[in-house]
Write a protein that holds these residues in place. Sequence first.
Motif, short mmCIF file in Angstrom:
data_model
loop_
_atom_site.label_atom_id
_atom_site.label_comp_id
_atom_site.label_asym_id
_atom_site.label_seq_id
_atom_site.Cartn_x
_atom_site.Cartn_y
_atom_site.Cartn_z
N LEU A 29 0.99 -1.25 0.03
CA LEU A 29 -0.06 0.11 0.08
C LEU A 29 1.05 1.39 0.21
N GLU A 30 0.63 2.10 -1.02
CA GLU A 30 1.09 3.52 -0.81
C GLU A 30 0.17 4.49 -1.10
N VAL A 31 0.63 5.57 -0.03
CA VAL A 31 -0.61 6.38 0.19
C VAL A 31 0.07 7.84 -0.02
N GLU A 32 -0.51 8.65 -0.81
CA GLU A 32 0.01 9.94 -0.74
C GLU A 32 -0.36 11.06 0.00
N GLU A 33 0.42 12.05 0.30
CA GLU A 33 -0.05 12.98 1.39
C GLU A 33 -1.42 13.75 0.94
N GLY A 34 -2.13 13.91 1.92
CA GLY A 34 -3.37 14.56 1.62
C GLY A 34 -4.36 13.52 1.02
N ASP A 35 -4.25 12.22 0.91
CA ASP A 35 -5.48 11.51 0.47
C ASP A 35 -6.24 10.91 1.44
N PHE A 36 -7.28 10.52 1.06
CA PHE A 36 -8.45 10.03 1.73
C PHE A 36 -8.95 8.70 1.16
N ILE A 37 -8.48 7.55 2.06
CA ILE A 37 -8.72 6.24 1.43
C ILE A 37 -9.75 5.45 2.42
N SER A 38 -10.50 4.69 1.80
CA SER A 38 -11.43 3.77 2.32
C SER A 38 -10.84 2.20 2.22
N VAL A 39 -10.88 1.75 3.08
CA VAL A 39 -10.52 0.21 3.10
C VAL A 39 -11.63 -0.74 3.35
N LYS A 40 -12.28 -1.45 2.35
CA LYS A 40 -13.32 -2.36 2.53
C LYS A 40 -12.73 -3.75 2.77
N THR A 197 -3.79 13.30 5.94
CA THR A 197 -4.30 11.96 5.30
C THR A 197 -5.24 11.13 6.15
N VAL A 198 -6.18 10.59 5.48
CA VAL A 198 -7.19 9.90 6.23
C VAL A 198 -7.15 8.25 5.51
N ILE A 199 -7.17 7.31 6.51
CA ILE A 199 -7.34 6.07 6.06
C ILE A 199 -8.45 5.52 6.84
N MET A 200 -9.55 5.18 6.39
CA MET A 200 -10.72 4.74 7.14
C MET A 200 -11.22 3.30 6.88
N VAL A 201 -11.10 2.30 7.76
CA VAL A 201 -11.73 1.10 7.42
C VAL A 201 -13.42 1.08 7.88
N THR A 202 -14.08 0.37 6.73
CA THR A 202 -15.39 0.41 6.86
C THR A 202 -15.81 -0.66 6.14
N HIS A 203 -17.16 -1.34 6.46
CA HIS A 203 -17.76 -2.25 5.72
C HIS A 203 -19.04 -1.96 4.70
N SER A 204 -19.22 -0.43 5.09
CA SER A 204 -20.41 0.20 4.22
C SER A 204 -19.85 0.59 2.99
N ASP A 205 -20.60 0.33 1.92
CA ASP A 205 -20.22 0.83 0.65
C ASP A 205 -20.77 2.25 0.62
N ASP A 206 -21.75 2.85 1.22
CA ASP A 206 -22.23 4.27 1.27
C ASP A 206 -21.02 5.02 1.72
N MET A 207 -20.60 4.59 3.17
CA MET A 207 -19.48 5.50 3.81
C MET A 207 -18.43 5.49 2.89
N ALA A 208 -17.89 4.29 2.29
CA ALA A 208 -16.80 4.31 1.55
C ALA A 208 -16.45 5.34 0.45
N LYS A 209 -17.80 5.50 -0.04
CA LYS A 209 -17.78 6.32 -1.24
C LYS A 209 -17.37 7.87 -1.04
N ALA A 210 -17.37 8.19 0.17
CA ALA A 210 -16.65 9.48 0.49
C ALA A 210 -15.23 9.60 0.45
N ALA A 211 -14.38 8.72 0.04
CA ALA A 211 -13.36 8.70 0.24
C ALA A 211 -12.65 8.95 -1.17
N LYS A 212 -11.70 9.36 -1.49
CA LYS A 212 -11.03 9.97 -2.66
C LYS A 212 -10.64 8.50 -3.47
#
Length: 223
Positions: A29-40, A197-212
């Motif tokens: 996993l590589e994450v850029e500064e200022g990214d917002f990633i959802s992990v499903k 930089t935000v990394i969010m774990v979620t099981h929700s498809d709706d919540m995940a859509k907020a990420a970049k």
Amino acid sequence: MSILKLSNIHKSYADGNNRLNAVLKGLNLEVEEGDFISVKGPSGSGKTTLLSILGTLLPPDEGQYLLNGEDLTSTNADLYKIRNKLIGFVFQDHRLLPQYSALENILLPVLAYQSSVPQSFIDYAHYLMEMTQIEHVANQLPESLSGGESSRVAVCRALIMKPSVLLADEPTGQLDMENAQNIVSLLSEVNKVLNTTVIMVTHSDDMAKAAKRIVTLKNGILQ
């Protein structure tokens, strides 16, 4: 610019029968500064294990973890200091201390390295509470807060040290739909306004859509 990088991360657990259950199997996993990633990923796929490794709460069995260019898998890394200053955590159950007010809970990370809280941090705490629209609960104890208010206090606490990375583990799991959407919108605002930089774990498809960017943990790797 890359802010963190996981390379060939492996993690296994003993299953009680003298066998190892491989959870992460060469994950990258590589994450850029200022990214917002959802992990499903499905339950048991290793999402919390991944977040625990990112938060330095759990060491990988193999692989390398770079944060701001520093190798956190090195024995010389001061993980306690890194957790306090560079990584913010938002947990599903908030973990607010009941004997302290909302403002005091937000300021607790500041006391990890000093005996008193400088005025600059108090001012920043009030800024965060205004940003998250909970200034009015500053002096209330957690027992008097709603679920949504408690979640916002937890977000402010995670941000008080101005971390490079904010990790959110199912932050909407105990909230109704309206408050869940509010918290995810707040994380998006934090990402945009503070460039955290935000990394969010979620099981929700709706919540995940907020990420970049959305990634899925399956069979021990990210897809």
